[in-house]
Design a protein around this motif. Structure first.
Motif, PDB file in Angstrom:
ATOM      1  N   ARG A  68       0.833  -1.218   0.000  1.00 59.99           N
ATOM      2  CA  ARG A  68       0.000   0.000   0.000  1.00 59.99           C
ATOM      3  C   ARG A  68       0.863   1.262   0.000  1.00 59.99           C
ATOM      4  N   ALA A  69       2.113   1.139   0.462  1.00 54.30           N
ATOM      5  CA  ALA A  69       3.026   2.289   0.545  1.00 54.30           C
ATOM      6  C   ALA A  69       2.385   3.445   1.303  1.00 54.30           C
ATOM      7  N   LEU A  70       1.947   3.162   2.504  1.00 54.53           N
ATOM      8  CA  LEU A  70       1.244   4.161   3.301  1.00 54.53           C
ATOM      9  C   LEU A  70       2.165   5.315   3.670  1.00 54.53           C
ATOM     10  N   PRO A  71       1.752   6.541   3.399  1.00 56.14           N
ATOM     11  CA  PRO A  71       2.593   7.680   3.782  1.00 56.14           C
ATOM     12  C   PRO A  71       2.666   7.799   5.298  1.00 56.14           C
ATOM     13  N   GLY A  72       3.857   8.110   5.781  1.00 59.79           N
ATOM     14  CA  GLY A  72       4.031   8.321   7.213  1.00 59.79           C
ATOM     15  C   GLY A  72       4.568   7.112   7.957  1.00 59.79           C
ATOM     16  N   ILE A  73       4.458   5.907   7.379  1.00 60.14           N
ATOM     17  CA  ILE A  73       5.017   4.725   8.041  1.00 60.14           C
ATOM     18  C   ILE A  73       6.505   4.652   7.731  1.00 60.14           C
ATOM     19  N   THR A  74       7.314   4.617   8.785  1.00 58.31           N
ATOM     20  CA  THR A  74       8.763   4.671   8.609  1.00 58.31           C
ATOM     21  C   THR A  74       9.442   3.317   8.720  1.00 58.31           C
ATOM     22  N   GLU A  75       8.813   2.375   9.429  1.00 66.49           N
ATOM     23  CA  GLU A  75       9.427   1.056   9.593  1.00 66.49           C
ATOM     24  C   GLU A  75       8.395   0.083  10.148  1.00 66.49           C
ATOM     25  N   THR A  76       8.542  -1.192   9.788  1.00 61.82           N
ATOM     26  CA  THR A  76       7.723  -2.250  10.382  1.00 61.82           C
ATOM     27  C   THR A  76       8.641  -3.359  10.876  1.00 61.82           C
ATOM     28  N   VAL A  77       8.291  -3.947  12.023  1.00 55.32           N
ATOM     29  CA  VAL A  77       9.126  -4.979  12.635  1.00 55.32           C
ATOM     30  C   VAL A  77       8.238  -6.157  13.023  1.00 55.32           C
ATOM     31  N   PRO A  78       8.278  -7.272  12.278  1.00 53.07           N
ATOM     32  CA  PRO A  78       7.452  -8.427  12.625  1.00 53.07           C
ATOM     33  C   PRO A  78       8.036  -9.227  13.784  1.00 53.07           C
ATOM     34  N   SER A  79       7.161  -9.846  14.569  1.00 53.60           N
ATOM     35  CA  SER A  79       7.555 -10.801  15.594  1.00 53.60           C
ATOM     36  C   SER A  79       6.729 -12.065  15.389  1.00 53.60           C
ATOM     37  N   PHE A  80       6.727 -12.969  16.363  1.00 52.11           N
ATOM     38  CA  PHE A  80       5.947 -14.195  16.217  1.00 52.11           C
ATOM     39  C   PHE A  80       4.472 -13.909  15.997  1.00 52.11           C
ATOM     40  N   ARG A  81       3.901 -12.976  16.765  1.00 58.71           N
ATOM     41  CA  ARG A  81       2.445 -12.822  16.774  1.00 58.71           C
ATOM     42  C   ARG A  81       1.970 -11.383  16.622  1.00 58.71           C
ATOM     43  N   SER A  82       2.890 -10.466  16.347  1.00 64.53           N
ATOM     44  CA  SER A  82       2.501  -9.065  16.230  1.00 64.53           C
ATOM     45  C   SER A  82       3.421  -8.349  15.263  1.00 64.53           C
ATOM     46  N   LEU A  83       2.974  -7.165  14.864  1.00 60.98           N
ATOM     47  CA  LEU A  83       3.756  -6.311  13.969  1.00 60.98           C
ATOM     48  C   LEU A  83       3.886  -4.941  14.613  1.00 60.98           C
ATOM     49  N   LEU A  84       5.120  -4.493  14.811  1.00 57.92           N
ATOM     50  CA  LEU A  84       5.364  -3.159  15.343  1.00 57.92           C
ATOM     51  C   LEU A  84       5.467  -2.191  14.173  1.00 57.92           C
ATOM     52  N   VAL A  85       4.634  -1.170  14.183  1.00 59.38           N
ATOM     53  CA  VAL A  85       4.556  -0.214  13.084  1.00 59.38           C
ATOM     54  C   VAL A  85       5.005   1.159  13.587  1.00 59.38           C
ATOM     55  N   TYR A  86       6.138   1.628  13.087  1.00 51.26           N
ATOM     56  CA  TYR A  86       6.617   2.971  13.414  1.00 51.26           C
ATOM     57  C   TYR A  86       6.037   3.962  12.405  1.00 51.26           C
ATOM     58  N   ASP A 114       5.400   8.462  11.452  1.00 55.04           N
ATOM     59  CA  ASP A 114       5.676   9.878  11.688  1.00 55.04           C
ATOM     60  C   ASP A 114       4.342  10.577  11.936  1.00 55.04           C
ATOM     61  N   PRO A 115       4.064  11.025  13.178  1.00 52.97           N
ATOM     62  CA  PRO A 115       2.759  11.628  13.479  1.00 52.97           C
ATOM     63  C   PRO A 115       2.515  12.948  12.763  1.00 52.97           C
ATOM     64  N   PHE A 116       3.560  13.521  12.186  1.00 54.22           N
ATOM     65  CA  PHE A 116       3.368  14.749  11.410  1.00 54.22           C
ATOM     66  C   PHE A 116       2.870  14.443   9.998  1.00 54.22           C
ATOM     67  N   LEU A 117       2.991  13.172   9.585  1.00 58.24           N
ATOM     68  CA  LEU A 117       2.555  12.784   8.243  1.00 58.24           C
ATOM     69  C   LEU A 117       1.279  11.958   8.251  1.00 58.24           C
ATOM     70  N   VAL A 118       1.031  11.248   9.328  1.00 49.81           N
ATOM     71  CA  VAL A 118      -0.199  10.464   9.427  1.00 49.81           C
ATOM     72  C   VAL A 118      -0.675  10.499  10.875  1.00 49.81           C
ATOM     73  N   GLY A 119      -1.955  10.796  11.055  1.00 51.46           N
ATOM     74  CA  GLY A 119      -2.521  10.854  12.392  1.00 51.46           C
ATOM     75  C   GLY A 119      -2.779   9.473  12.967  1.00 51.46           C
ATOM     76  N   HIS A 120      -2.838   9.421  14.293  1.00 49.94           N
ATOM     77  CA  HIS A 120      -3.047   8.142  14.982  1.00 49.94           C
ATOM     78  C   HIS A 120      -4.354   7.492  14.550  1.00 49.94           C
ATOM     79  N   ASP A 121      -5.447   8.222  14.564  1.00 53.94           N
ATOM     80  CA  ASP A 121      -6.748   7.633  14.237  1.00 53.94           C
ATOM     81  C   ASP A 121      -6.813   7.145  12.798  1.00 53.94           C
ATOM     82  N   ALA A 122      -6.241   7.933  11.878  1.00 55.89           N
ATOM     83  CA  ALA A 122      -6.239   7.529  10.469  1.00 55.89           C
ATOM     84  C   ALA A 122      -5.409   6.266  10.279  1.00 55.89           C
TER      85      ALA A 122
END
Length: 242
Positions: A43-61, A63-71
């Protein structure tokens, strides 16, 4: 095993969200994590700077200046609903040569005794399986591998060693791992691969990626030394296919 009907999104500071998709280690939950990671990248979502997979979850970093939390939460929930193994492209298959036993696999004999198997049986079972890289972590480039035959499930060492040589192919619990750098460790060392998993000077420093499949090819010490020399000369590339 529980796969959540709805993902659990937990804030990790003000620049990251943890997207939890299940509550146990399993191939199905991890495949959904990798599928979500793939959908986000596609999707190439604007504002996402990095993703880190684990066994059962995905950590999504992000930039709050580019994408809001709710969006961001809305998009992640929508993508999580479609995160199924079938959306993933064909996995890379990486073949790694491994010299079992002896000086390089210095705990093969003890592991075989613990498992009540012969050393040859342990090697045959271990090298005969195909493994999946669930995620990379602990040290740079270290893969946690699922798919190990149940007959090789073994408790981790009661007293972890202080130093484990890089390239050590090891087992512990229901998992296999390959130590990418010299580090402490509690897995039983069965052998060693001459192929580096982490090279900070390379354009792509990490060899294995989450979602890769790994096969081990048993080699003798002579071939190990020959491949190690080719690696040092920059003349060796591991076999990678799809």
């Amino acid at each position: 095993m529980t796969i959540y009907a709805e993902p659990r999104l937990l804030p990790c500071g003000d620049r990251a969200l943890s997207v939890e998709l299940g509550d146990e280690i399993s191939r199905e939950v991890n495949a959904r994590v990798l599928a979500l990671d793939y959908l986000i990248r596609r999707r190439a979502l604007p504002g996402i700077t990095e993703t880190v997979p684990s066994f059962r979850s995905l950590l999504v970093y992000y930039d709050p200046f580019l994408v809001g939390h709710d969006a961001l939460v809305a998009v992640l929930r929508e993508l999580a609903s479609r995160a199924r193994p079938e959306v993933l492209p064909p996995a890379r298959i990486v073949e790694l040569p491994c010299c079992y036993g002896g000086e390089l696999g210095f705990e093969l004999e003890a592991a075989a005794a613990k498992l009540e198997l012969t050393e040859d049986e342990v090697v045959r079972l271990h090298a005969g399986a195909e493994y999946c890289v669930d995620f990379v972590g602990f040290t740079p480039g270290l893969p946690y591998l699922s798919g190990m035959p149940e007959r090789l499930f073994i408790p981790r060492l009661e007293r972890p060693r202080v130093k484990t040589p890089p390239g050590s192919v090891s087992i512990g619990g229901m998992q296999c791992c390959i130590y990418s750098v010299e580090s402490p460790g509690g897995f039983w060392v069965l052998g060693r691969t001459p192929v580096p998993l982490y090279d900070p000077a390379a354009p792509d420093p990490i060899l294995l990626r989450a979602g890769d499949h790994v096969r081990f090819r048993a080699i003798d010490r002579g071939e190990f030394d020959a491949i190690a020399a080719a690696v040092a000369a920059g003349a060796y590339k591991p076999r990678i296919s799809r």
